[in-house]
Design an enzyme around this catalytic site. Structure first.
Site, PDB file in Angstrom:
ATOM      1  N   GLY A 134       0.831  -1.205   0.000  1.00 57.50           N
ATOM      2  CA  GLY A 134       0.000   0.000   0.000  1.00 57.50           C
ATOM      3  C   GLY A 134       0.860   1.247   0.000  1.00 57.50           C
ATOM      4  N   GLN A 169       3.159   9.981   1.043  1.00 56.25           N
ATOM      5  CA  GLN A 169       4.425   9.262   1.180  1.00 56.25           C
ATOM      6  C   GLN A 169       5.379   9.528   0.017  1.00 56.25           C
ATOM      7  OE1 GLN A 169       2.388   5.266   2.067  1.00 56.25           O
ATOM      8  NE2 GLN A 169       4.320   5.151   3.173  1.00 56.25           N
ATOM      9  N   CYS A 201       5.559   0.070   7.528  1.00 54.63           N
ATOM     10  CA  CYS A 201       5.258   1.185   6.638  1.00 54.63           C
ATOM     11  C   CYS A 201       6.526   1.569   5.903  1.00 54.63           C
ATOM     12  CB  CYS A 201       4.742   2.370   7.468  1.00 54.63           C
ATOM     13  SG  CYS A 201       4.384   3.836   6.497  1.00 54.63           S
ATOM     14  N   LEU A 202       6.401   1.822   4.603  1.00 54.16           N
ATOM     15  CA  LEU A 202       7.575   2.204   3.808  1.00 54.16           C
ATOM     16  C   LEU A 202       8.184   3.513   4.321  1.00 54.16           C
ATOM     17  CD1 LEU A 202       6.245   1.357   0.218  1.00 54.16           C
ATOM     18  CD2 LEU A 202       7.901   0.040   1.576  1.00 54.16           C
ATOM     19  N   HIS A 204      -4.736   1.848   7.292  1.00 56.01           N
ATOM     20  CA  HIS A 204      -3.364   2.374   7.371  1.00 56.01           C
ATOM     21  C   HIS A 204      -3.162   3.497   6.347  1.00 56.01           C
ATOM     22  CE1 HIS A 204       1.174   1.589   7.733  1.00 56.01           C
ATOM     23  NE2 HIS A 204       1.077   2.380   6.685  1.00 56.01           N
ATOM     24  N   GLU A 205      -3.597   3.255   5.102  1.00 58.47           N
ATOM     25  CA  GLU A 205      -3.381   4.254   4.036  1.00 58.47           C
ATOM     26  C   GLU A 205      -4.265   5.495   4.253  1.00 58.47           C
ATOM     27  OE1 GLU A 205      -0.767   3.731   2.492  1.00 58.47           O
ATOM     28  OE2 GLU A 205      -0.646   1.581   2.876  1.00 58.47           O
ATOM     29  N   HIS A 216      -2.733   7.783   6.640  1.00 60.86           N
ATOM     30  CA  HIS A 216      -1.694   8.634   6.016  1.00 60.86           C
ATOM     31  C   HIS A 216      -2.310   9.928   5.473  1.00 60.86           C
ATOM     32  CE1 HIS A 216       2.113   6.504   6.042  1.00 60.86           C
ATOM     33  NE2 HIS A 216       1.595   5.405   5.531  1.00 60.86           N
TER      34      HIS A 216
HETATM   35 NI    NI Z   1       2.400   3.506   5.547  1.00 59.61          NI
END
Ligand code: NI
Length: 179
Positions: free
Chosen positions: A54, A59, A101-102, A143-144, A147
């Site tokens: 995701g 991000q 998370c990236l 989660h997304e 963000h």
């Molecule tokens: Ni994330």
């Protein structure tokens, strides 16, 4: 135009914890412009290259309500979801599972999310989208969407854990290790 776009995908730089854009409330997408389509395509490419399941536009340093999800990481085209202005309209139950998370590399922690969530949004073609998601898919959507509201998954952890992670990333930045 589309052909040119598809031939020329870019792996975008992923913003890391501490970057201000990750704390902003992202703006709604009001027009599906070529720029938005291009951004979505680059995000899919970036997510799959990372690899990740995701990605949210903040991000990649774009404060827009746009997310991409692909639990198959590029293996199954039908699993790719690109959604504008996504919202959790209903949720139910709780699940406690490890998440990463990236934007917060090398941190995996268990957090509580709804076990089931109904998601609404708009597709890249401008159509209404609704989906009932469960388990991992419900988790990734939540989660997304967090963000887009300037919230990272680690903000669901205890204050002590958050402080330790914050210190770790501060040290990494100071030593230039975050790059
Ligand atoms: Ni994330």
């Amino acid at each position: 135009m589309m052909e040119q776009i598809e031939k020329d995908l870019t792996i975008m730089e992923i913003m890391i914890y501490g970057c201000p854009v990750l704390k902003e409330k992202a703006a709604r997408v009001t027009d599906i412009t070529d720029d938005v389509i291009r951004l979505a395509q680059d995000m899919v490419f970036t997510m799959q290259a990372a690899p990740g399941i995701g990605l949210a536009a903040p991000q990649v340093n774009r404060s827009l309500r746009l997310i991409t999800i692909d639990l198959s990481v590029g293996e199954k085209e039908e699993q790719l979801i690109v959604l504008l202005n996504p919202e959790v309209v209903e949720h139910e139950g709780k699940a406690f599972m490890e998440e990463g998370c990236l934007s917060v590399p090398e941190v995996n922690e268990k957090v509580t999310r709804p076990a089931r969530a109904v998601i609404q949004g708009t597709t890249l073609d401008g159509n209404d989208f609704a989906l009932e998601a469960r388990d991992l898919l419900a988790r990734v959507f939540c989660h997304e969407i967090d963000h887009l509201n300037g919230k990272l998954f680690i903000e669901h952890l205890s204050p002590l854990k958050q402080r330790l992670i914050k210190q770790k990333f501060k040290k990494m930045r100071e030593s230039g290790g975050a790059d």
